[in-house]
Motif scaffolding. Structure first.
Motif, PDB file in Angstrom:
ATOM      1  N   SER A   1      19.939 -96.237 138.530  1.00 60.01           N
ATOM      2  CA  SER A   1      21.345 -95.924 138.050  1.00 60.01           C
ATOM      3  C   SER A   1      21.413 -95.442 136.533  1.00 60.01           C
ATOM      4  CB  SER A   1      22.430 -96.845 138.381  1.00 60.01           C
ATOM      5  OG  SER A   1      23.603 -96.657 138.014  1.00 60.01           O
ATOM      6  N   GLU A   2      20.839 -95.981 135.690  1.00 55.91           N
ATOM      7  CA  GLU A   2      20.755 -95.706 134.499  1.00 55.91           C
ATOM      8  C   GLU A   2      20.017 -94.621 134.200  1.00 55.91           C
ATOM      9  OE1 GLU A   2      20.836-100.040 132.181  1.00 55.91           O
ATOM     10  OE2 GLU A   2      18.803 -99.288 132.734  1.00 55.91           O
ATOM     11  N   TRP A   3      18.932 -94.347 134.746  1.00 54.89           N
ATOM     12  CA  TRP A   3      18.022 -93.210 134.683  1.00 54.89           C
ATOM     13  C   TRP A   3      18.736 -91.928 135.202  1.00 54.89           C
ATOM     14  CZ3 TRP A   3      14.905 -89.956 138.018  1.00 54.89           C
ATOM     15  CH2 TRP A   3      14.033 -89.181 137.189  1.00 54.89           C
ATOM     16  N   VAL A   4      19.284 -91.891 136.263  1.00 53.84           N
ATOM     17  CA  VAL A   4      20.023 -90.598 136.948  1.00 53.84           C
ATOM     18  C   VAL A   4      21.045 -90.375 136.088  1.00 53.84           C
ATOM     19  CG1 VAL A   4      20.996 -89.773 138.880  1.00 53.84           C
ATOM     20  CG2 VAL A   4      18.900 -91.130 139.317  1.00 53.84           C
ATOM     21  N   LEU A   5      22.067 -91.326 135.789  1.00 51.85           N
ATOM     22  CA  LEU A   5      23.222 -91.067 134.850  1.00 51.85           C
ATOM     23  C   LEU A   5      22.814 -90.423 133.540  1.00 51.85           C
ATOM     24  CD1 LEU A   5      26.050 -91.314 134.810  1.00 51.85           C
ATOM     25  CD2 LEU A   5      25.923 -93.619 133.761  1.00 51.85           C
ATOM     26  N   GLY A   6      21.572 -90.788 133.169  1.00 49.64           N
ATOM     27  CA  GLY A   6      21.216 -90.253 131.864  1.00 49.64           C
ATOM     28  C   GLY A   6      20.851 -88.795 131.808  1.00 49.64           C
ATOM     29  N   LEU A   7      20.091 -88.536 133.338  1.00 48.01           N
ATOM     30  CA  LEU A   7      19.752 -86.918 133.526  1.00 48.01           C
ATOM     31  C   LEU A   7      21.081 -86.217 133.536  1.00 48.01           C
ATOM     32  CD1 LEU A   7      17.156 -87.586 135.809  1.00 48.01           C
ATOM     33  CD2 LEU A   7      16.637 -86.873 133.726  1.00 48.01           C
ATOM     34  N   ILE A   8      22.091 -86.906 134.387  1.00 53.74           N
ATOM     35  CA  ILE A   8      23.247 -86.177 134.493  1.00 53.74           C
ATOM     36  C   ILE A   8      23.968 -85.886 133.335  1.00 53.74           C
ATOM     37  CG2 ILE A   8      25.673 -86.233 135.534  1.00 53.74           C
ATOM     38  CD1 ILE A   8      24.345 -87.923 137.971  1.00 53.74           C
ATOM     39  N   LEU A   9      24.057 -86.873 132.432  1.00 54.14           N
ATOM     40  CA  LEU A   9      24.791 -86.732 131.045  1.00 54.14           C
ATOM     41  C   LEU A   9      24.047 -85.521 130.351  1.00 54.14           C
ATOM     42  CD1 LEU A   9      25.572 -90.354 130.386  1.00 54.14           C
ATOM     43  CD2 LEU A   9      27.229 -88.228 131.010  1.00 54.14           C
ATOM     44  N   ASP A  10      22.794 -85.689 130.099  1.00 52.08           N
ATOM     45  CA  ASP A  10      21.895 -84.514 129.537  1.00 52.08           C
ATOM     46  C   ASP A  10      22.122 -83.367 129.967  1.00 52.08           C
ATOM     47  OD1 ASP A  10      20.841 -86.948 127.997  1.00 52.08           O
ATOM     48  OD2 ASP A  10      18.759 -86.714 128.922  1.00 52.08           O
ATOM     49  N   GLU A  11      22.315 -83.070 131.465  1.00 56.39           N
ATOM     50  CA  GLU A  11      22.611 -81.980 131.754  1.00 56.39           C
ATOM     51  C   GLU A  11      23.830 -81.280 131.397  1.00 56.39           C
ATOM     52  OE1 GLU A  11      21.290 -78.388 133.935  1.00 56.39           O
ATOM     53  OE2 GLU A  11      20.347 -79.979 133.183  1.00 56.39           O
ATOM     54  N   LEU A  12      24.860 -82.206 131.556  1.00 49.58           N
ATOM     55  CA  LEU A  12      26.223 -81.705 131.328  1.00 49.58           C
ATOM     56  C   LEU A  12      26.487 -81.286 129.790  1.00 49.58           C
ATOM     57  CD1 LEU A  12      28.360 -84.494 133.275  1.00 49.58           C
ATOM     58  CD2 LEU A  12      28.117 -81.972 133.948  1.00 49.58           C
TER      59      LEU A  12
ATOM     60  N   GLU B   1      23.977 -80.292 127.903  1.00 49.96           N
ATOM     61  CA  GLU B   1      23.108 -78.929 127.681  1.00 49.96           C
ATOM     62  C   GLU B   1      24.081 -77.797 127.909  1.00 49.96           C
ATOM     63  OE1 GLU B   1      19.408 -76.804 129.412  1.00 49.96           O
ATOM     64  OE2 GLU B   1      19.011 -78.751 129.032  1.00 49.96           O
ATOM     65  N   ASP B   2      24.604 -78.076 129.194  1.00 51.40           N
ATOM     66  CA  ASP B   2      25.666 -76.861 129.682  1.00 51.40           C
ATOM     67  C   ASP B   2      26.635 -76.636 128.672  1.00 51.40           C
ATOM     68  OD1 ASP B   2      24.032 -76.495 131.964  1.00 51.40           O
ATOM     69  OD2 ASP B   2      25.524 -77.548 133.268  1.00 51.40           O
TER      70      ASP B   2
ATOM     71  N   ALA C   1      27.332 -72.075 122.309  1.00 53.30           N
ATOM     72  CA  ALA C   1      26.295 -71.240 121.662  1.00 53.30           C
ATOM     73  C   ALA C   1      26.614 -69.683 121.961  1.00 53.30           C
ATOM     74  CB  ALA C   1      24.944 -71.688 122.031  1.00 53.30           C
ATOM     75  N   LEU C   2      27.031 -69.456 123.470  1.00 48.48           N
ATOM     76  CA  LEU C   2      27.297 -68.145 123.771  1.00 48.48           C
ATOM     77  C   LEU C   2      28.548 -67.800 123.177  1.00 48.48           C
ATOM     78  CD1 LEU C   2      26.501 -68.336 127.528  1.00 48.48           C
ATOM     79  CD2 LEU C   2      25.288 -67.123 125.635  1.00 48.48           C
ATOM     80  N   GLU C   3      29.641 -68.582 123.132  1.00 48.17           N
ATOM     81  CA  GLU C   3      30.879 -68.511 122.476  1.00 48.17           C
ATOM     82  C   GLU C   3      30.668 -67.969 121.056  1.00 48.17           C
ATOM     83  OE1 GLU C   3      34.942 -67.719 122.636  1.00 48.17           O
ATOM     84  OE2 GLU C   3      33.572 -68.447 124.417  1.00 48.17           O
ATOM     85  N   ARG C   4      29.813 -68.728 120.302  1.00 43.11           N
ATOM     86  CA  ARG C   4      29.607 -68.290 119.092  1.00 43.11           C
ATOM     87  C   ARG C   4      28.985 -66.878 118.794  1.00 43.11           C
ATOM     88  NH1 ARG C   4      27.795 -74.385 116.889  1.00 43.11           N
ATOM     89  NH2 ARG C   4      29.762 -75.231 116.852  1.00 43.11           N
TER      90      ARG C   4
END
Length: 75
Positions: free
Chosen positions: A35-46, A48-49, A55-58
């Motif tokens: 659970s910790e590992w998958v949640l970490g991946l999800i949070l990292d992806e969110l 990054e998006d 960055a695109l807005e700037r």
């Protein structure tokens, strides 16, 4: 039966046995629960998006282009 206000909602996905095994191994190698590992991946992806959108807005602002947000505010 009273509901527990601190209980978080669950997200359930179906994976193959091989993927499940790989996820469990990877989490264990990082001394984390699945659970910790998958949640970490999800949070990292969110994050990054979000960083990419900012960055695109700037970049659009630097180039003098109007952003969608700016365009929609003009109406």
């Amino acid at each position: 039966m009273a509901s527990n206000p601190t209980k978080r909602p669950r997200l359930i996905i179906d994976v193959t046995p091989e993927i499940r095994r790989q996820v469990k191994v990877q989490a264990a190698m990082e001394d984390m629960t699945v659970s910790e590992w998958v949640l970490g991946l999800i949070l990292d992806e969110l994050q990054e998006d979000k960083d990419i959108r900012v960055a695109l807005e700037r970049l659009n602002d630097l180039e003098g282009n109007i952003s969608f947000k700016g365009f929609s505010k003009s109406f």
